[in-house]
Design a protein around this motif. Sequence first.
Motif, PDB file in Angstrom:
ATOM      1  N   ALA A 247       0.706  -1.059  -0.017  1.00  0.00           N
ATOM      2  CA  ALA A 247      -0.024   0.026  -0.087  1.00  0.00           C
ATOM      3  C   ALA A 247       0.786   1.345   0.050  1.00  0.00           C
ATOM      4  N   GLN A 248       0.290   2.254  -0.379  1.00  0.00           N
ATOM      5  CA  GLN A 248       0.960   3.808  -0.131  1.00  0.00           C
ATOM      6  C   GLN A 248       1.123   3.973   1.306  1.00  0.00           C
ATOM      7  N   ALA A 249       2.446   4.372   1.620  1.00  0.00           N
ATOM      8  CA  ALA A 249       2.719   4.787   2.988  1.00  0.00           C
ATOM      9  C   ALA A 249       2.580   6.600   2.818  1.00  0.00           C
ATOM     10  N   ILE A 250       2.033   7.171   4.037  1.00  0.00           N
ATOM     11  CA  ILE A 250       1.760   8.597   3.880  1.00  0.00           C
ATOM     12  C   ILE A 250       2.376   8.951   5.351  1.00  0.00           C
ATOM     13  N   LYS A 251       3.063  10.022   5.037  1.00  0.00           N
ATOM     14  CA  LYS A 251       3.742  10.596   6.330  1.00  0.00           C
ATOM     15  C   LYS A 251       3.960  12.129   6.186  1.00  0.00           C
ATOM     16  N   SER A 252       3.824  12.675   7.302  1.00  0.00           N
ATOM     17  CA  SER A 252       3.968  14.158   7.373  1.00  0.00           C
ATOM     18  C   SER A 252       5.305  14.314   7.324  1.00  0.00           C
ATOM     19  N   VAL A 253       5.656  15.484   6.371  1.00  0.00           N
ATOM     20  CA  VAL A 253       7.184  15.724   6.505  1.00  0.00           C
ATOM     21  C   VAL A 253       7.276  17.254   6.515  1.00  0.00           C
ATOM     22  N   ASP A 254       8.575  17.623   7.219  1.00  0.00           N
ATOM     23  CA  ASP A 254       8.907  19.244   6.919  1.00  0.00           C
ATOM     24  C   ASP A 254       9.670  19.429   5.377  1.00  0.00           C
ATOM     25  N   VAL A 255       9.396  20.515   4.979  1.00  0.00           N
ATOM     26  CA  VAL A 255       9.784  20.901   3.800  1.00  0.00           C
ATOM     27  C   VAL A 255      10.633  22.181   4.149  1.00  0.00           C
ATOM     28  N   TYR A 256      11.910  22.442   3.697  1.00  0.00           N
ATOM     29  CA  TYR A 256      13.041  23.469   4.073  1.00  0.00           C
ATOM     30  C   TYR A 256      13.004  24.085   2.669  1.00  0.00           C
ATOM     31  N   ALA A 257      13.135  25.428   2.882  1.00  0.00           N
ATOM     32  CA  ALA A 257      13.262  26.523   1.760  1.00  0.00           C
ATOM     33  C   ALA A 257      14.373  27.473   1.862  1.00  0.00           C
ATOM     34  N   VAL A 258      14.968  27.778   0.723  1.00  0.00           N
ATOM     35  CA  VAL A 258      15.722  29.041   0.890  1.00  0.00           C
ATOM     36  C   VAL A 258      15.655  29.775  -0.383  1.00  0.00           C
ATOM     37  N   ASP A 259      15.701  31.220  -0.439  1.00  0.00           N
ATOM     38  CA  ASP A 259      15.847  31.905  -1.931  1.00  0.00           C
ATOM     39  C   ASP A 259      17.355  32.020  -1.982  1.00  0.00           C
ATOM     40  N   ILE A 260      17.820  31.798  -3.081  1.00  0.00           N
ATOM     41  CA  ILE A 260      19.274  31.940  -3.630  1.00  0.00           C
ATOM     42  C   ILE A 260      19.361  33.030  -4.913  1.00  0.00           C
ATOM     43  N   MET A 261      20.750  33.513  -5.072  1.00  0.00           N
ATOM     44  CA  MET A 261      20.978  34.100  -6.086  1.00  0.00           C
ATOM     45  C   MET A 261      21.119  33.016  -7.427  1.00  0.00           C
ATOM     46  N   ASN A 262      20.294  33.906  -8.653  1.00  0.00           N
ATOM     47  CA  ASN A 262      20.689  33.122  -9.916  1.00  0.00           C
ATOM     48  C   ASN A 262      22.050  33.291 -10.313  1.00  0.00           C
TER      49      ASN A 262
ATOM     50  N   VAL B 134      12.511  32.734  -9.094  1.00  0.00           N
ATOM     51  CA  VAL B 134      11.421  33.804  -8.799  1.00  0.00           C
ATOM     52  C   VAL B 134      11.272  35.082  -9.458  1.00  0.00           C
ATOM     53  N   ASN B 135      12.522  35.644  -9.861  1.00  0.00           N
ATOM     54  CA  ASN B 135      12.665  36.849 -10.696  1.00  0.00           C
ATOM     55  C   ASN B 135      14.162  36.568 -11.461  1.00  0.00           C
ATOM     56  N   ASP B 136      14.689  37.898 -12.165  1.00  0.00           N
ATOM     57  CA  ASP B 136      15.834  37.732 -12.716  1.00  0.00           C
ATOM     58  C   ASP B 136      17.021  37.299 -11.839  1.00  0.00           C
ATOM     59  N   ASN B 137      16.873  37.787 -10.563  1.00  0.00           N
ATOM     60  CA  ASN B 137      17.988  37.665  -9.570  1.00  0.00           C
ATOM     61  C   ASN B 137      18.082  36.471  -8.696  1.00  0.00           C
ATOM     62  N   THR B 138      16.736  35.825  -8.527  1.00  0.00           N
ATOM     63  CA  THR B 138      16.627  34.835  -7.291  1.00  0.00           C
ATOM     64  C   THR B 138      15.759  33.742  -7.806  1.00  0.00           C
ATOM     65  N   SER B 139      16.043  32.585  -7.189  1.00  0.00           N
ATOM     66  CA  SER B 139      15.575  31.509  -7.197  1.00  0.00           C
ATOM     67  C   SER B 139      15.095  30.991  -5.639  1.00  0.00           C
ATOM     68  N   ARG B 140      14.112  30.121  -5.645  1.00  0.00           N
ATOM     69  CA  ARG B 140      13.803  29.663  -4.540  1.00  0.00           C
ATOM     70  C   ARG B 140      13.781  28.082  -4.557  1.00  0.00           C
ATOM     71  N   VAL B 141      14.175  27.424  -3.556  1.00  0.00           N
ATOM     72  CA  VAL B 141      14.801  26.238  -3.349  1.00  0.00           C
ATOM     73  C   VAL B 141      14.033  25.465  -2.166  1.00  0.00           C
ATOM     74  N   PHE B 142      13.390  24.322  -2.677  1.00  0.00           N
ATOM     75  CA  PHE B 142      12.652  23.556  -1.650  1.00  0.00           C
ATOM     76  C   PHE B 142      13.196  22.024  -1.360  1.00  0.00           C
ATOM     77  N   VAL B 143      13.527  21.742  -0.299  1.00  0.00           N
ATOM     78  CA  VAL B 143      14.404  20.250  -0.225  1.00  0.00           C
ATOM     79  C   VAL B 143      13.381  19.451   1.141  1.00  0.00           C
ATOM     80  N   ALA B 144      13.600  18.243   0.865  1.00  0.00           N
ATOM     81  CA  ALA B 144      13.178  17.280   1.904  1.00  0.00           C
ATOM     82  C   ALA B 144      13.615  15.879   1.668  1.00  0.00           C
TER      83      ALA B 144
END
Length: 143
Positions: free
Chosen positions: A2-17, A44-54
């Motif tokens: 069966a499918q396993a379902i788990k709550s998880v924390d996602v982390y984020a940061v904005d970085i320079m392009n 996100v725009n010409d100078n910035t990107s957003r990164v999500f990880v988990a």
Amino acid sequence: MAQAIKSVDVYAVDIMNRPGTLARVLEALAAGGANLDFVIARQVNDNTSRVFVAPLKGAKQLRAAADVGLTKARGMYAIRVTGPDKAGLGAAITRGISAAGINIRGLSSGSIAKKNVCYIAFSSAGDAKRAAGAIKKAMRRKA
């Protein structure tokens, strides 16, 4: 299985392009022992990107994440659904969530070697918890 379902924390940061910036973030996490199964990077725009990880686990990984500016994504409550891949899986998951009247904030999914991992984000912890139940119910109907 069966499918396993788990709550998880996602982390984020904005970085320079800039070339190498994402690699620096991922190298720091690798050095901290992180074995990620979820990485999204979007401009996100010409100078910035957003990164999500988990996932990130343990003090060493969390220190490595903090060193590159990653923090727990505010206002994002995510669940991770893993298990065997099959035709119509995404439709069954999202239909089950919508049947429960829950809005999805974001969804990322991938399959390889007949296995699937799906991260689904919601706007509240209550929605995430209710969605997990709705997915379980939908999977029982699909079986």
